[in-house]
Design an enzyme around this catalytic site. Sequence first.
Site, mmCIF file in Angstrom:
data_model
loop_
_atom_site.group_PDB
_atom_site.id
_atom_site.type_symbol
_atom_site.label_atom_id
_atom_site.label_comp_id
_atom_site.label_asym_id
_atom_site.label_seq_id
_atom_site.Cartn_x
_atom_site.Cartn_y
_atom_site.Cartn_z
ATOM 1 N N TYR A 171 20.412 41.641 36.241
ATOM 2 C CA TYR A 171 20.300 42.919 36.934
ATOM 3 C C TYR A 171 21.508 43.799 36.647
ATOM 4 O O TYR A 171 22.631 43.312 36.540
ATOM 5 C CB TYR A 171 20.210 42.655 38.438
ATOM 6 C CG TYR A 171 20.154 43.891 39.308
ATOM 7 C CD1 TYR A 171 18.977 44.621 39.448
ATOM 8 C CD2 TYR A 171 21.283 44.306 40.002
ATOM 9 C CE1 TYR A 171 18.927 45.738 40.273
ATOM 10 C CE2 TYR A 171 21.235 45.430 40.822
ATOM 11 C CZ TYR A 171 20.055 46.135 40.937
ATOM 12 O OH TYR A 171 20.013 47.236 41.753
ATOM 13 N N TYR A 177 20.114 44.172 50.470
ATOM 14 C CA TYR A 177 20.052 43.098 49.474
ATOM 15 C C TYR A 177 21.344 42.927 48.691
ATOM 16 O O TYR A 177 21.656 41.846 48.181
ATOM 17 C CB TYR A 177 18.865 43.283 48.529
ATOM 18 C CG TYR A 177 18.980 44.430 47.557
ATOM 19 C CD1 TYR A 177 19.679 44.294 46.354
ATOM 20 C CD2 TYR A 177 18.373 45.659 47.819
ATOM 21 C CE1 TYR A 177 19.782 45.342 45.457
ATOM 22 C CE2 TYR A 177 18.469 46.716 46.920
ATOM 23 C CZ TYR A 177 19.172 46.551 45.739
ATOM 24 O OH TYR A 177 19.274 47.587 44.860
ATOM 25 N N HIS A 181 42.622 48.827 53.387
ATOM 26 C CA HIS A 181 42.344 49.122 54.793
ATOM 27 C C HIS A 181 41.286 50.219 54.852
ATOM 28 O O HIS A 181 41.434 51.200 55.569
ATOM 29 C CB HIS A 181 43.613 49.566 55.511
ATOM 30 C CG HIS A 181 44.664 48.496 55.625
ATOM 31 N ND1 HIS A 181 45.869 48.699 56.267
ATOM 32 C CD2 HIS A 181 44.692 47.217 55.187
ATOM 33 C CE1 HIS A 181 46.589 47.588 56.209
ATOM 34 N NE2 HIS A 181 45.893 46.673 55.555
ATOM 35 N N HIS A 185 42.439 44.033 60.692
ATOM 36 C CA HIS A 185 43.331 44.267 59.560
ATOM 37 C C HIS A 185 42.671 45.098 58.468
ATOM 38 O O HIS A 185 43.034 46.255 58.260
ATOM 39 C CB HIS A 185 43.786 42.899 59.020
ATOM 40 C CG HIS A 185 44.834 42.968 57.969
ATOM 41 N ND1 HIS A 185 45.709 41.919 57.719
ATOM 42 C CD2 HIS A 185 45.154 43.921 57.057
ATOM 43 C CE1 HIS A 185 46.526 42.251 56.731
ATOM 44 N NE2 HIS A 185 46.209 43.453 56.303
ATOM 45 N N HIS A 234 42.949 44.296 48.014
ATOM 46 C CA HIS A 234 43.007 44.348 49.480
ATOM 47 C C HIS A 234 43.196 45.794 49.910
ATOM 48 O O HIS A 234 44.094 46.480 49.402
ATOM 49 C CB HIS A 234 44.161 43.488 49.992
ATOM 50 C CG HIS A 234 44.500 43.732 51.434
ATOM 51 N ND1 HIS A 234 43.576 43.640 52.451
ATOM 52 C CD2 HIS A 234 45.666 44.069 52.027
ATOM 53 C CE1 HIS A 234 44.159 43.895 53.607
ATOM 54 N NE2 HIS A 234 45.436 44.180 53.376
ATOM 55 N N GLU A 250 51.888 40.803 51.363
ATOM 56 C CA GLU A 250 50.672 39.984 51.354
ATOM 57 C C GLU A 250 50.576 39.079 50.126
ATOM 58 O O GLU A 250 49.508 38.529 49.846
ATOM 59 C CB GLU A 250 49.438 40.896 51.409
ATOM 60 C CG GLU A 250 49.374 41.821 52.603
ATOM 61 C CD GLU A 250 49.132 41.120 53.930
ATOM 62 O OE1 GLU A 250 49.320 39.887 54.011
ATOM 63 O OE2 GLU A 250 48.752 41.802 54.887
#
Length: 222
Positions: free
Chosen positions: A211, A116, A97, A158, A95, A76
Site C-alpha cells: 500500500y 484504519y 509536544h 508530556h 519526540h 531526553e
Amino acid sequence: MSELEIRRSIIDHCRQMNATGLNQGTSGNISVRHGDRMLITPSSIPYDEMTPDMIASLSLASTDGVWDGPKKPSVEWRFHLDIMRARPEVNSVVHTHSTFATILAMARKPIPACHYMIAAFGGNDVRVCNYARYGTQELSVNVIKALEGRSACLMANHGMLTTGSSLEKAMWAAVELETIAKQYYHTLLIGGPVLLADDEIAGVAKSFGTYGHQSIREKASA
C-alpha cells in the site's frame, strides 16, 4: 549518508517540525542511529541557531550519557538511547509536544482503532506510557513498555514519540500520529468514534505490504 549529512538532516527536520506546528520552541528532540553511535539534538538550542557541530554524539553502549560535542544532548537522551538499544530496527526517534497528541496524553487517553491508519503503528491502538518526570530512567522504562509491539506512543502529561527505520519515516509517523490524535479528539466532541474491529485492523496491517509509496513500512500515504 555521511555523518555531516545526517547532522544537517536532523536540523532540517527540527525546523520542519516547528514550521508545520508539529512542535513548539525547543521542546522536541530528534535522534538518528549512525553506526555504533547515536546523534541527537542538543539541549535548549533554538533550531534556527543550531549548526551541525552542535549535534551531540553518544555511544550506543553508553549508560552514563557521556557525549562528544560542544553542547550537551537533549535531556531526553535516555529514552532515545534505550529505544535504539532495545529495538535494532529503529534508526530514528522523533519526540514532539504536538498539540492534539499532547492533549490526549494529558488526559491519559490512548488512541483506539478509530481509523484504519492506526495499524501503521503496529496494532489496534497507540498506548499512553505511564507518567515519569522528563529525562529520568523511569520515563525511559515506561516508554519502552508502551512501545512493545508498537512504533509510537503517547507520553502521559508530556507529548508523543514515533520511531522509524529512517528519520524521514519517523517524521512521517509523527505527522500521521498527530493527525489521528486530532481526528480522535474531535470525534470525542460528538459522542466518540465507531471503532474498527481487531480483525479489520489486522487485515489492514497485512495489506500495508503493498500500500502507498513503496509500502506502509517505507512511507504510507493515503
